[in-house]
Motif scaffolding. Structure first.
Motif, PDB file in Angstrom:
ATOM      1  N   ASP A   2      46.088  44.094  48.677  1.00 36.07           N
ATOM      2  CA  ASP A   2      46.255  45.206  49.064  1.00 36.07           C
ATOM      3  C   ASP A   2      44.978  46.360  48.887  1.00 36.07           C
ATOM      4  N   ARG A   3      44.961  46.221  47.258  1.00 41.34           N
ATOM      5  CA  ARG A   3      43.469  47.474  47.033  1.00 41.34           C
ATOM      6  C   ARG A   3      42.183  47.447  47.474  1.00 41.34           C
ATOM      7  N   GLY A   4      41.917  46.232  48.100  1.00 42.51           N
ATOM      8  CA  GLY A   4      40.768  45.877  48.773  1.00 42.51           C
ATOM      9  C   GLY A   4      39.960  45.542  47.983  1.00 42.51           C
ATOM     10  N   GLU A   5      39.775  45.062  46.457  1.00 36.55           N
ATOM     11  CA  GLU A   5      39.538  44.335  44.947  1.00 36.55           C
ATOM     12  C   GLU A   5      39.257  42.733  45.551  1.00 36.55           C
ATOM     13  N   ARG A   6      39.437  42.334  45.915  1.00 41.72           N
ATOM     14  CA  ARG A   6      39.919  40.739  46.246  1.00 41.72           C
ATOM     15  C   ARG A   6      38.214  40.335  46.283  1.00 41.72           C
ATOM     16  N   ASP A   7      36.961  41.097  46.987  1.00 42.65           N
ATOM     17  CA  ASP A   7      35.593  40.531  47.280  1.00 42.65           C
ATOM     18  C   ASP A   7      35.089  40.606  46.116  1.00 42.65           C
ATOM     19  N   LEU A   8      36.043  41.856  44.799  1.00 42.40           N
ATOM     20  CA  LEU A   8      34.774  42.057  44.057  1.00 42.40           C
ATOM     21  C   LEU A   8      34.790  40.689  42.551  1.00 42.40           C
ATOM     22  N   MET A   9      35.732  39.893  43.196  1.00 36.79           N
ATOM     23  CA  MET A   9      36.036  38.620  42.110  1.00 36.79           C
ATOM     24  C   MET A   9      36.027  37.164  42.852  1.00 36.79           C
ATOM     25  N   ASN A  10      35.711  36.392  41.391  1.00 36.17           N
ATOM     26  CA  ASN A  10      35.712  34.839  42.856  1.00 36.17           C
ATOM     27  C   ASN A  10      36.842  34.527  43.160  1.00 36.17           C
ATOM     28  N   THR A  11      37.010  33.372  43.189  1.00 38.74           N
ATOM     29  CA  THR A  11      38.019  32.752  43.592  1.00 38.74           C
ATOM     30  C   THR A  11      39.153  32.500  42.397  1.00 38.74           C
ATOM     31  N   PRO A  12      38.299  31.487  41.161  1.00 40.89           N
ATOM     32  CA  PRO A  12      38.700  31.741  39.334  1.00 40.89           C
ATOM     33  C   PRO A  12      39.733  33.486  39.242  1.00 40.89           C
ATOM     34  N   GLN A  13      38.695  34.222  39.040  1.00 36.81           N
ATOM     35  CA  GLN A  13      39.304  35.133  38.671  1.00 36.81           C
ATOM     36  C   GLN A  13      40.616  36.044  38.943  1.00 36.81           C
ATOM     37  N   TYR A  14      40.317  35.754  41.089  1.00 42.49           N
ATOM     38  CA  TYR A  14      41.411  36.157  42.496  1.00 42.49           C
ATOM     39  C   TYR A  14      42.928  35.616  42.165  1.00 42.49           C
ATOM     40  N   SER A  15      42.623  34.128  41.699  1.00 43.73           N
ATOM     41  CA  SER A  15      43.776  33.571  42.108  1.00 43.73           C
ATOM     42  C   SER A  15      43.474  32.235  41.051  1.00 43.73           C
ATOM     43  N   GLY A  16      43.171  32.048  40.566  1.00 45.04           N
ATOM     44  CA  GLY A  16      43.159  30.295  39.931  1.00 45.04           C
ATOM     45  C   GLY A  16      43.185  31.036  38.251  1.00 45.04           C
ATOM     46  N   PRO A  17      42.086  29.745  37.646  1.00 47.00           N
ATOM     47  CA  PRO A  17      42.642  29.945  36.279  1.00 47.00           C
ATOM     48  C   PRO A  17      43.067  31.112  35.073  1.00 47.00           C
ATOM     49  N   TYR A  18      41.913  32.183  35.448  1.00 42.36           N
ATOM     50  CA  TYR A  18      41.541  33.130  35.449  1.00 42.36           C
ATOM     51  C   TYR A  18      42.540  34.472  35.646  1.00 42.36           C
ATOM     52  N   ARG A  19      43.475  34.136  36.926  1.00 38.81           N
ATOM     53  CA  ARG A  19      43.952  35.292  37.629  1.00 38.81           C
ATOM     54  C   ARG A  19      45.512  34.749  36.293  1.00 38.81           C
ATOM     55  N   MET A  20      46.196  33.337  36.106  1.00 46.55           N
ATOM     56  CA  MET A  20      46.950  32.110  35.800  1.00 46.55           C
ATOM     57  C   MET A  20      46.505  33.158  33.972  1.00 46.55           C
ATOM     58  N   ARG A  21      46.079  33.533  33.418  1.00 44.31           N
ATOM     59  CA  ARG A  21      45.781  33.930  32.253  1.00 44.31           C
ATOM     60  C   ARG A  21      45.700  35.311  32.009  1.00 44.31           C
ATOM     61  N   SER A  22      45.979  35.867  32.983  1.00 41.37           N
ATOM     62  CA  SER A  22      45.869  37.180  33.176  1.00 41.37           C
ATOM     63  C   SER A  22      47.321  38.125  33.678  1.00 41.37           C
ATOM     64  N   THR A  23      47.412  36.972  34.275  1.00 42.03           N
ATOM     65  CA  THR A  23      49.162  37.386  34.488  1.00 42.03           C
ATOM     66  C   THR A  23      50.458  36.730  33.423  1.00 42.03           C
ATOM     67  N   MET A  24      49.873  35.694  31.790  1.00 38.82           N
ATOM     68  CA  MET A  24      50.737  35.020  31.317  1.00 38.82           C
ATOM     69  C   MET A  24      50.586  36.034  30.877  1.00 38.82           C
ATOM     70  N   ARG A  25      49.576  37.297  30.413  1.00 36.97           N
ATOM     71  CA  ARG A  25      49.281  37.964  29.181  1.00 36.97           C
ATOM     72  C   ARG A  25      50.663  38.931  29.305  1.00 36.97           C
ATOM     73  N   LYS A  26      50.512  39.702  30.668  1.00 35.68           N
ATOM     74  CA  LYS A  26      52.576  40.193  30.972  1.00 35.68           C
ATOM     75  C   LYS A  26      53.991  39.741  30.049  1.00 35.68           C
ATOM     76  N   PHE A  27      53.609  38.521  29.821  1.00 33.69           N
ATOM     77  CA  PHE A  27      54.994  37.833  29.618  1.00 33.69           C
ATOM     78  C   PHE A  27      54.859  36.998  27.621  1.00 33.69           C
ATOM     79  N   SER A  28      56.126  37.169  27.014  1.00 33.91           N
ATOM     80  CA  SER A  28      56.240  36.552  26.111  1.00 33.91           C
ATOM     81  C   SER A  28      56.040  34.856  26.171  1.00 33.91           C
ATOM     82  N   THR A  29      54.700  34.536  25.700  1.00 38.29           N
ATOM     83  CA  THR A  29      54.580  32.617  25.335  1.00 38.29           C
ATOM     84  C   THR A  29      56.037  32.335  24.762  1.00 38.29           C
ATOM     85  N   ASP A  30      57.056  32.768  24.542  1.00 33.74           N
ATOM     86  CA  ASP A  30      57.725  31.956  23.787  1.00 33.74           C
ATOM     87  C   ASP A  30      58.782  30.628  24.475  1.00 33.74           C
ATOM     88  N   ASN A  31      58.590  31.703  25.515  1.00 29.00           N
ATOM     89  CA  ASN A  31      59.120  30.977  26.739  1.00 29.00           C
ATOM     90  C   ASN A  31      58.634  29.782  27.581  1.00 29.00           C
TER      91      ASN A  31
END
Length: 212
Positions: free
Chosen positions: A143-172
């Motif tokens: 929605d911010r128009g920033e998708r084309d600044l990233m490759n697929t792994p960063q936008y929706s794949g493993p790097y995105r998974m890592r960055s979003t996980m950093r918002k959560f407590s990994t204890d769970n």
């Protein structure tokens, strides 16, 4: 409890290798697992009905990997169970069943080299807020128009998974190193010629960025 549901996104013309991989999971039907195959049409219907905020990002994805990423996170969030890419073979039924018993709250596969998470295979009971947040973050980037600044792994794949996980407590969460699930790690898979001899699963990475 982790539902015995396996979600796989299958195209209309699987290769011989993919057909072998898909067939390898059929043996789990004898152990009360359910396998659900999804295609572009059924995924669009599912997202449009239940998660319309993500539909435009799904429909306008730059490639099939990005569309599948959005869909897979929402499928497991909604129904629970396992997501498994169509080019992953099941090598050891007994060890896979042991995972179900030992990891009743699901797990994510982690690459110890960089702490990225595997988008090709993960499992969770329904309602895992992390999976919903993953899609929320992807859609916000779109929605911010920033998708084309990233490759697929960063936008929706493993790097995105890592960055979003950093918002959560990994204890769970439960994390399993990639070599405890797959026959080869990501840095080993290139150039291999012998497959399905070890490991719970083999990911062949057919038509994938890892082979480029």
């Amino acid at each position: 409890m982790l539902p015995k549901i396996i979600h796989q996104i299958a195209g209309k013309s699987p290769s011989k290798l993919v057909s072998v991989c898909l067939g390898s999971w059929q043996s789990l039907l004898d152990f009360n697992y359910e396998i659900i195959y999804w295609d572009d049409e059924s995924l669009a219907d599912f997202i449009g009905k239940h998660y319309p905020f993500a539909l435009e990002a799904f429909l306008t994805a730059r490639n099939t990997a990005e569309a599948a990423d959005i869909a897979r996170y929402l499928l497991v969030y909604h129904y629970g169970g396992y997501y498994i890419d169509w080019d992953i073979s099941l090598n050891n039924i007994s060890l896979f069943k042991d995972l179900y018993i030992s990891k009743p709250n699901g797990y994510f596969v982690i690459d110890p080299l960089n702490d990225t998470l595997a988008s090709e295979h993960f499992c969770s009971p329904p309602g895992n807020n992390y999976l919903h947040q993953l899609v929320t973050d992807i859609v916000a980037t779109y929605d911010r128009g920033e998708r084309d600044l990233m490759n697929t792994p960063q936008y929706s794949g493993p790097y995105r998974m890592r960055s979003t996980m950093r918002k959560f407590s990994t204890d769970n969460f439960t994390f399993i190193p990639v070599k405890e699930i797959f026959e080869y790690s990501y840095d080993e898979i290139r150039g291999q010629s012998i497959f399905r001899k070890k490991g719970i699963m083999t990911h062949f990475w057919e038509h994938s960025w890892i082979n480029q």
